[in-house]
Design a protein around this motif. Structure first.
Motif, PDB file in Angstrom:
ATOM      1  N   SER A   9      16.123  46.373  72.562  1.00 46.91           N
ATOM      2  CA  SER A   9      17.576  46.356  72.419  1.00 46.91           C
ATOM      3  C   SER A   9      18.226  46.258  73.793  1.00 46.91           C
ATOM      4  CB  SER A   9      18.048  47.627  71.699  1.00 46.91           C
ATOM      5  OG  SER A   9      19.454  47.649  71.578  1.00 46.91           O
ATOM      6  N   LEU A  10      18.928  45.158  74.040  1.00 45.07           N
ATOM      7  CA  LEU A  10      19.642  44.954  75.297  1.00 45.07           C
ATOM      8  C   LEU A  10      21.140  44.900  75.016  1.00 45.07           C
ATOM      9  CD1 LEU A  10      17.457  42.185  77.024  1.00 45.07           C
ATOM     10  CD2 LEU A  10      17.175  44.667  77.068  1.00 45.07           C
ATOM     11  N   SER A  11      21.915  45.328  75.992  1.00 39.49           N
ATOM     12  CA  SER A  11      23.367  45.335  75.816  1.00 39.49           C
ATOM     13  C   SER A  11      23.950  43.946  76.056  1.00 39.49           C
ATOM     14  CB  SER A  11      24.011  46.330  76.785  1.00 39.49           C
ATOM     15  OG  SER A  11      25.425  46.217  76.744  1.00 39.49           O
ATOM     16  N   LEU A  12      24.874  43.553  75.195  1.00 43.73           N
ATOM     17  CA  LEU A  12      25.570  42.282  75.376  1.00 43.73           C
ATOM     18  C   LEU A  12      26.583  42.350  76.511  1.00 43.73           C
ATOM     19  CD1 LEU A  12      26.204  41.474  71.610  1.00 43.73           C
ATOM     20  CD2 LEU A  12      24.457  40.478  73.085  1.00 43.73           C
ATOM     21  N   LEU A  13      26.891  43.555  76.966  1.00 43.17           N
ATOM     22  CA  LEU A  13      27.861  43.724  78.048  1.00 43.17           C
ATOM     23  C   LEU A  13      27.205  43.675  79.420  1.00 43.17           C
ATOM     24  CD1 LEU A  13      30.037  46.581  76.508  1.00 43.17           C
ATOM     25  CD2 LEU A  13      30.471  44.118  76.471  1.00 43.17           C
ATOM     26  N   LEU A  61      26.835  49.189  71.740  1.00 46.63           N
ATOM     27  CA  LEU A  61      27.711  50.294  71.324  1.00 46.63           C
ATOM     28  C   LEU A  61      27.528  51.511  72.227  1.00 46.63           C
ATOM     29  CD1 LEU A  61      27.366  50.045  67.430  1.00 46.63           C
ATOM     30  CD2 LEU A  61      29.277  49.272  68.854  1.00 46.63           C
ATOM     31  N   LEU A  62      26.305  51.758  72.661  1.00 50.41           N
ATOM     32  CA  LEU A  62      26.069  52.869  73.586  1.00 50.41           C
ATOM     33  C   LEU A  62      26.787  52.623  74.915  1.00 50.41           C
ATOM     34  CD1 LEU A  62      22.271  53.647  73.013  1.00 50.41           C
ATOM     35  CD2 LEU A  62      24.252  54.899  72.139  1.00 50.41           C
ATOM     36  N   ASP A  63      26.791  51.371  75.359  1.00 47.27           N
ATOM     37  CA  ASP A  63      27.488  51.040  76.607  1.00 47.27           C
ATOM     38  C   ASP A  63      28.996  51.192  76.464  1.00 47.27           C
ATOM     39  OD1 ASP A  63      25.168  50.569  77.924  1.00 47.27           O
ATOM     40  OD2 ASP A  63      25.473  48.417  78.228  1.00 47.27           O
ATOM     41  N   ILE A  64      29.518  50.950  75.263  1.00 45.98           N
ATOM     42  CA  ILE A  64      30.953  51.126  75.034  1.00 45.98           C
ATOM     43  C   ILE A  64      31.317  52.609  75.110  1.00 45.98           C
ATOM     44  CG2 ILE A  64      32.780  50.935  73.292  1.00 45.98           C
ATOM     45  CD1 ILE A  64      31.423  48.342  72.361  1.00 45.98           C
ATOM     46  N   LEU A  65      30.427  53.453  74.587  1.00 43.72           N
ATOM     47  CA  LEU A  65      30.684  54.895  74.627  1.00 43.72           C
ATOM     48  C   LEU A  65      30.663  55.427  76.058  1.00 43.72           C
ATOM     49  CD1 LEU A  65      28.547  56.088  71.575  1.00 43.72           C
ATOM     50  CD2 LEU A  65      31.035  55.933  71.713  1.00 43.72           C
ATOM     51  N   GLU A  66      29.793  54.838  76.874  1.00 39.92           N
ATOM     52  CA  GLU A  66      29.709  55.251  78.279  1.00 39.92           C
ATOM     53  C   GLU A  66      29.382  54.023  79.120  1.00 39.92           C
ATOM     54  OE1 GLU A  66      27.321  58.419  81.164  1.00 39.92           O
ATOM     55  OE2 GLU A  66      27.046  58.459  78.997  1.00 39.92           O
ATOM     56  N   ALA A  93      26.779  52.035  85.001  1.00 43.40           N
ATOM     57  CA  ALA A  93      27.159  51.914  86.412  1.00 43.40           C
ATOM     58  C   ALA A  93      26.832  50.529  86.958  1.00 43.40           C
ATOM     59  CB  ALA A  93      26.445  52.991  87.229  1.00 43.40           C
ATOM     60  N   ASP A  94      25.744  49.934  86.468  1.00 47.19           N
ATOM     61  CA  ASP A  94      25.295  48.629  86.967  1.00 47.19           C
ATOM     62  C   ASP A  94      25.584  47.556  85.924  1.00 47.19           C
ATOM     63  OD1 ASP A  94      24.084  46.457  88.099  1.00 47.19           O
ATOM     64  OD2 ASP A  94      22.071  47.322  88.190  1.00 47.19           O
ATOM     65  N   ALA A 150      41.259  43.306  82.523  1.00 40.02           N
ATOM     66  CA  ALA A 150      42.009  43.326  83.785  1.00 40.02           C
ATOM     67  C   ALA A 150      41.383  44.255  84.817  1.00 40.02           C
ATOM     68  CB  ALA A 150      43.453  43.733  83.522  1.00 40.02           C
ATOM     69  N   THR A 151      40.501  45.155  84.381  1.00 39.06           N
ATOM     70  CA  THR A 151      39.851  46.075  85.315  1.00 39.06           C
ATOM     71  C   THR A 151      38.615  45.422  85.918  1.00 39.06           C
ATOM     72  OG1 THR A 151      38.392  47.080  83.658  1.00 39.06           O
ATOM     73  CG2 THR A 151      40.625  48.000  83.877  1.00 39.06           C
ATOM     74  N   GLU A 152      38.121  45.991  87.001  1.00 38.27           N
ATOM     75  CA  GLU A 152      36.926  45.437  87.652  1.00 38.27           C
ATOM     76  C   GLU A 152      35.720  45.496  86.721  1.00 38.27           C
ATOM     77  OE1 GLU A 152      34.180  46.116  91.664  1.00 38.27           O
ATOM     78  OE2 GLU A 152      36.077  47.197  91.426  1.00 38.27           O
ATOM     79  N   GLU A 153      35.549  46.629  86.043  1.00 40.69           N
ATOM     80  CA  GLU A 153      34.432  46.760  85.104  1.00 40.69           C
ATOM     81  C   GLU A 153      34.585  45.782  83.947  1.00 40.69           C
ATOM     82  OE1 GLU A 153      34.745  50.940  84.168  1.00 40.69           O
ATOM     83  OE2 GLU A 153      32.818  51.328  85.135  1.00 40.69           O
TER      84      GLU A 153
END
Length: 249
Positions: free
Chosen positions: A94-98, A74-79, A82-83, A46-49
């Motif tokens: 290793s690329l983020s799925l997010l 997992l690193l992206d989940i911890l923090e 910004a982009d 529900a948030t913009e991010e």
């Protein structure tokens, strides 16, 4: 509920490694493409991010990813990054799925060896007398490499012999790449395809059986045509028959 503030990941490490299903093409794909699911909590979506992350997941499900990408995710989940709109660089394994994974990403960029890659365009390597002969020679060399690995145990183990070749496939650079010579003129990008470059190497993937023991293997090797040198990495060998199955046949 419990998932209101929880990201749920359900995954497997691989599919069937041996037995009858593994010896089918479906089984081969399942071994290399294990199940992976990712559930974001509704409050986050529900948030913009969260909306951007969810949309990226939807897009990335049809793009090449690997288990190595879980680490960056997992690193992206911890923090949260910004982009969340710019495609990631394929220079990283290793690329983020997010975040957005490039559509053009290939197995080499993702660190996936040809043996495990399901995106490659393999060609039949047994459709002529010459190719049959070469594939048989490669299969025999593979079995000899197995015996070399077993050298210290041959006092108690029988030497393996090639029993049959179920298939042999090869992967060589595409014709358009081999024929590329230059652009026809400097004012446009139309390629000059009059080149006559010959492939100097190819990856071969064979499915062979050995005796005694009726072992069945899928093996991927690198073959260099000018020197006829064969490179075998044991990490690119899959034993796809059940261990202990008819061991003295």
């Amino acid at each position: 509920g419990l998932l209101d503030d929880t990201i749920l990941i359900v995954m497997a490490d691989h599919g069937h490694r041996f037995a009858k299903l593994r010896q089918t093409h479906q089984g081969q794909l399942e071994e290399r493409l294990p199940f992976y699911s990712f559930t974001l909590p509704k409050a986050l979506i529900a948030t913009e991010e969260g909306k951007k992350m969810y949309n990226n997941l939807e897009l990335n499900k049809d793009r090449l990813s690997s288990p190595f990408d879980i680490h960056q995710t997992l690193l992206d989940i911890l923090e949260f990054p910004a982009d969340l709109t710019t495609e990631q660089s394929v220079s990283s394994r290793s690329l983020s799925l997010l975040r957005l994974i490039p559509q053009s990403r290939n197995c080499d960029q993702a660190g996936i060896l040809p043996h495990w890659c399901t995106c490659l365009d393999w060609k039949d390597a047994m459709n002529s007398t010459e190719e049959n002969r070469l594939s048989t020679q490669i299969a025999a060399a593979i079995v000899e490499a197995f015996n070399e690995q077993l050298r210290d145990e041959l006092k108690i183990c029988a030497r393996l012999e090639l029993k049959s070749i179920e298939y042999a496939k090869k992967l060589i650079p595409k014709d358009v790449l081999l024929k590329y010579k230059d652009v026809k003129n400097k004012d446009d990008d139309e390629p000059d395809l009059s080149g006559k470059t010959k492939a100097t190497y190819a990856h071969y993937q064979l499915k062979i059986s050995t005796t005694p023991g009726r072992g069945v293997y899928e093996v991927t090797v690198l073959f260099e045509f000018p020197t006829r040198h064969l490179t075998l990495d044991l990490a690119s060998v899959s034993h796809v028959s059940q261990y202990g199955e008819d061991p003295i046949a």
